[in-house]
Design a protein around this motif. Structure first.
Motif, PDB file in Angstrom:
ATOM      1  N   ARG A 297       0.736  -1.156   0.083  1.00 12.42           N
ATOM      2  CA  ARG A 297       0.021   0.064   0.000  1.00 12.42           C
ATOM      3  C   ARG A 297       0.784   1.218  -0.002  1.00 12.42           C
ATOM      4  NH1 ARG A 297      -4.708  -1.744   4.645  1.00 12.42           N
ATOM      5  NH2 ARG A 297      -5.311  -3.779   3.323  1.00 12.42           N
ATOM      6  N   THR A 298       2.151   1.083   0.320  1.00  7.56           N
ATOM      7  CA  THR A 298       3.149   2.261   0.483  1.00  7.56           C
ATOM      8  C   THR A 298       3.721   2.951  -0.775  1.00  7.56           C
ATOM      9  OG1 THR A 298       3.377   1.704   2.765  1.00  7.56           O
ATOM     10  CG2 THR A 298       4.687   3.579   1.772  1.00  7.56           C
ATOM     11  N   VAL A 299       3.705   4.134  -1.209  1.00  4.95           N
ATOM     12  CA  VAL A 299       4.346   4.551  -2.177  1.00  4.95           C
ATOM     13  C   VAL A 299       5.606   5.172  -1.385  1.00  4.95           C
ATOM     14  CG1 VAL A 299       4.642   6.419  -4.218  1.00  4.95           C
ATOM     15  CG2 VAL A 299       2.299   5.018  -3.678  1.00  4.95           C
ATOM     16  N   TYR A 300       6.643   4.901  -2.184  1.00  6.83           N
ATOM     17  CA  TYR A 300       8.039   5.099  -1.616  1.00  6.83           C
ATOM     18  C   TYR A 300       8.734   5.896  -2.449  1.00  6.83           C
ATOM     19  CZ  TYR A 300       7.520   1.036   0.977  1.00  6.83           C
ATOM     20  OH  TYR A 300       6.836  -0.035   1.975  1.00  6.83           O
ATOM     21  N   GLY A 301       9.456   6.897  -1.950  1.00  5.76           N
ATOM     22  CA  GLY A 301      10.438   7.717  -2.796  1.00  5.76           C
ATOM     23  C   GLY A 301      11.705   6.995  -3.059  1.00  5.76           C
ATOM     24  N   ALA A 302      12.516   7.617  -3.770  1.00  9.79           N
ATOM     25  CA  ALA A 302      13.353   6.925  -4.487  1.00  9.79           C
ATOM     26  C   ALA A 302      14.615   6.312  -3.415  1.00  9.79           C
ATOM     27  CB  ALA A 302      14.181   7.742  -5.531  1.00  9.79           C
TER      28      ALA A 302
END
Length: 342
Positions: A331-336
């Protein structure tokens, strides 16, 4: 690939659960790390590798785990998919009743819209069902270019994908897609079970006469890894779809983030230490391919109880203490930099 190029690149049923793909468990299953779906276990700090490329622009990309080994990588308005297995279906693998004659399920268009978006590029590590089953639909629906092995090519053509839409690679290619998006193809290996074997080995040299109908119609067909640089200032990402690798092919890569497949047997000698050393001990290590991939992607992550996730984490901590470990969730969107985005 020449030595100079390598030096300079920076950039049983008899089967048993998961044993058909990757091997039996190493002892009793260990529990999932406590509430650590994206916990930081080390301070990030600067890259410990001398001579690594300039610090990447961590605002330049976002990443979302698609379960198994799959990822969606967004760089601005551009989307890259790796091993997108979205429409999960039961094979009996996690119920000790694995059926090689399980029919390949039809892709769920809603899941593609929700998780895949409009990709311009699909990278495929190998042709087992939990890596390729949704690729034909996504490719035909979006027009995305697919990069994979000759076997992947022949299977996709049999599924009705335009041959001109598929790029066949072997390993060693460095593909430039413009605006700093590059893909270095790495010849790799499929993981093996405790008998040093794996499900449906073999390659294809021509499309099958009819479209594959069951999971046993999808041979592994050689395995690839990918070193993706997502934009002019990175980050550099190492993506693997199985828990083995060709050490001499990986040597010299210096990814900022390494997606490391969790092994389920000890058949690969010193897998984690050799891999981390060859990769230059990446700043961030992300364990993948440890989940029950026959549960819905829209639900919570359910670990495969035969996979020693905690054991891999402990090995990474021991072998590369400067690496930050991130255990992802769906469910999590991560940064680079693999920190959750607000």
């Amino acid at each position: 690939m020449s030595d100079d190029t390598k030096k300079n690149r920076r950039t049983d049923h008899g089967h048993g659960r998961r044993a058909v793909l990757r091997g039996a468990a190493l002892g009793a299953a260990l529990p999932l790390l406590p509430a650590a779906a994206h916990a930081q276990t080390r301070d990030p700090g600067p890259s410990p590798v001398p001579g690594s490329r300039p610090s990447p622009d961590h605002g330049s990309a976002s990443l979302r785990w698609l379960g198994t080994s799959g990822w969606r990588i967004d760089v601005g308005d551009r989307t890259v998919l790796f091993d997108p297995y979205l429409t999960r279906f039961r094979t009996g693998l996690f119920e000790k009743a694995f059926d090689p004659a399980t029919k390949i399920a039809e892709t769920d268009p809603g899941l593609v819209r929700e998780y895949a978006g409009s990709p311009e590029l699909i990278l495929v590590s190998h042709a087992h069902w939990d890596h390729i089953a949704d690729v034909p639909y996504i490719a035909k629906a979006t027009g995305a270019r697919v990069v994979g092995t000759e076997t992947t090519f022949h299977l996709l053509v049999a599924f009705g994908v335009d041959p001109l839409q598929i790029s066949v690679v072997k390993g060693g290619e460095v593909l430039d897609f413009g605006d700093g998006l590059t893909v270095e193809v790495v010849a790799s290996l499929h993981s093996r079970n405790k008998k040093h074997a794996y499900f449906t080995p073999g390659t294809l040299t021509a499309p099958p006469a009819t479209a594959p109908a069951t999971i046993s119609d999808l041979p592994e067909g050689d395995t690839l890894a990918f070193h993706v640089t997502a934009g002019a200032r990175g980050p550099a990402l190492f993506l693997m779809g199985a828990s083995d690798f060709a050490e001499r092919q990986v040597e010299g890569l210096r990814p900022d983030v390494a997606m490391v497949a969790v092994p389920s047997s000890s058949s690969t000698h010193r897998y984690v230490p050799r891999l981390l050393r060859a990769l230059g001990r990446p700043g961030v290590v992300v364990p993948v391919h440890w989940d029950n991939f026959e549960t819905p992607l829209r639900g919570p992550v359910r670990p495969d109880p035969t996979m020693d996730l905690a054991g891999l984490v402990a090995q990474v901590r021991r072998e590369s203490p400067g690496s930050r470990i991130v255990v992802p969730d769906y469910r999590t969107v991560y940064g680079a930099d693999m920190r959750p985005r607000a």
